[in-house]
Write a protein that holds these residues in place. Sequence first.
Motif: not given
Length: 259
Positions: A178, A216, A212, A209-210, A237, A200, A181, A198, A205, A214, A185
Amino acid sequence: MAKTMSSTISWTTTIFSEKLGHRSDKVRVCGIEDYKACARSLAEAFYDDDVAFYFLDVPDNGGKTREELWPLHLEILEYIVCAHIHNGLVLSIGENHEGVALWMPPGKNMDDWYTIFRTGMWRLYFKLTAEGKKRYFGEFMEVLHQTKVNALGEQDNDAWYLVYIGVTPSARGRGYARKLVEHVTDKVDQEGGAPCYLESSHIRNVSMYQRFGFEKHSRVYLGEQTEKPVPLDIMIRPAMTYTKTGRRMSTVGYKLGSK
């Protein structure tokens, strides 16, 4: 709107050029003196990763195990870390660089011939097997480049690219990912917003990332014609910025490329 390439590069050099103190709980910017330690941490973090070994676990490698492939796995990451030190941003956290993130700022990459030459990455052509060369140079690099262009569309040159992020097994659970990243960000958001991108390489993972920010976007596969295709989840993101109330919101008018 996302920043222009010139303003972003200027921002990068002024904000990130000063290396932070060597403290275990603080993110710091790494220089060339740190590349071996950073590469080793990434090599440990990606030792069980099928994408990292996609061009090493090949039929013509003489039946080598991952333990036997370790030296070349580590060497490849040393080249990649060096390329990011020269052209991008290498961040680490932990007393011995247990967490490492490799970022490429907007408009930058590690694929130009000058970077390939001075980092020693050209040696891979002579160290990979015939199938390994085919996978790395003929598929892996091309798929990653084209997928990013297609996913981001006109925003491609404005995006921050999180190329690698890894934490050694012994240091997981400390919140290092975290911090690595959000070190970027948070500053990107504060400066007006820009998209981040990114791939993955492990489904476990995606949810991290979600958290943070991001989202999909799609999924691609390496080696679709092989017995064991390797999936990559593409995540983006959206550009965000702070409102007067302190909340982060997606910037107006942001559009991604088609899936």
